[in-house]
Design a protein around this motif. Structure first.
Motif: not given
Length: 210
Positions: A125-131, A133-134, A147-149, A160-174
């Motif tokens: 589950l992705i809420s704010t993205g904090g845990s 990205l930790n 490579l990504g999540m 959350a989208s801003d946090a993933f962009a800031a950490e340069n981490c790709k995210l794909n969700t079902l």
């Protein structure tokens, strides 16, 4: 991805992993008031649902990250889904705790890995993205190349989208919040009058219901 979003929404509503209560909101651990509660742990109790999630994750990883050499699950909710996906792909598996253990070896990452390994992280589950990205940070600090999540569901918060962009981490969700609400209306799970409330909450959940 649109097909999986519809299917995941149907499954989550069907097995009651999603509870929508605009008139009787839940209180999250963060203190936020929420008209929705998502419990993806229930998906493990239904073979057809957990198999769909496993196969969908495996397909995404094979297509987007063919160079992946390891799967990492985020504790605790994504450990099982990560292990199932790793087994499907015949890849090694590790999992990442929220912090280092205070006893024993003091590990935050459990399992065998080597520096330089290319890892895809599995989350439930992705809420704010904090845990989430930790876990990514812990893997990077350990010398792994993330490579990504991939995740089962996202609330689609801008934070959350801003946090993933800031950490340069790709995210794909079902699955995602927007599709879930659309499906819930079509199936009569909620009414049209509930939709506006649910949409307003997602825009700024920190002040909703105050």
């Amino acid at each position: 991805m649109e097909g999986s979003a519809n299917k995941v929404a149907e499954y989550l509503l069907q097995i009651k992993a999603i509870k929508l209560q605009p008139s009787n909101p839940f209180t999250w651990a963060s203190g936020w008031k929420s008209p929705i509660y998502c419990d993806n742990r229930k998906t493990l109790s239904f073979p057809a649902v957990r198999s769909y999630i496993r196969d969908s994750f495996a397909t995404i990883i094979s297509e987007l990250y063919p160079q992946a050499g390891m799967i990492a699950g985020v504790a605790t909710g994504a450990i099982s889904h990560g292990a199932l996906t790793a087994d499907k792909l015949d890849l090694p598996f590790i999992y990442v705790r929220s912090g280092a253990k205070e006893h024993g070896l003091g590990n935050q990452i459990e399992g065998y890995y080597e520096k330089g390994q290319k890892v895809v992280v599995v989350e439930d589950l992705i809420s704010t993205g904090g845990s989430s990205l930790n876990a990514v940070k812990a893997l990077r600090d350990a010398g792994c190349e993330v490579l990504g999540m991939v995740a089962i569901f996202t609330y689609e918060f801008k934070k959350a989208s801003d946090a993933f962009a800031a950490e340069n981490c790709k995210l794909n969700t079902l699955g995602n919040y927007s599709t879930l609400i659309e499906t819930a209306v079509k199936t009569g799970y909620i009414t049209e009058t509930d939709v506006e409330t649910l949409k307003k909450w997602r825009v700024d959940p920190s002040v909703w219901g105050i």
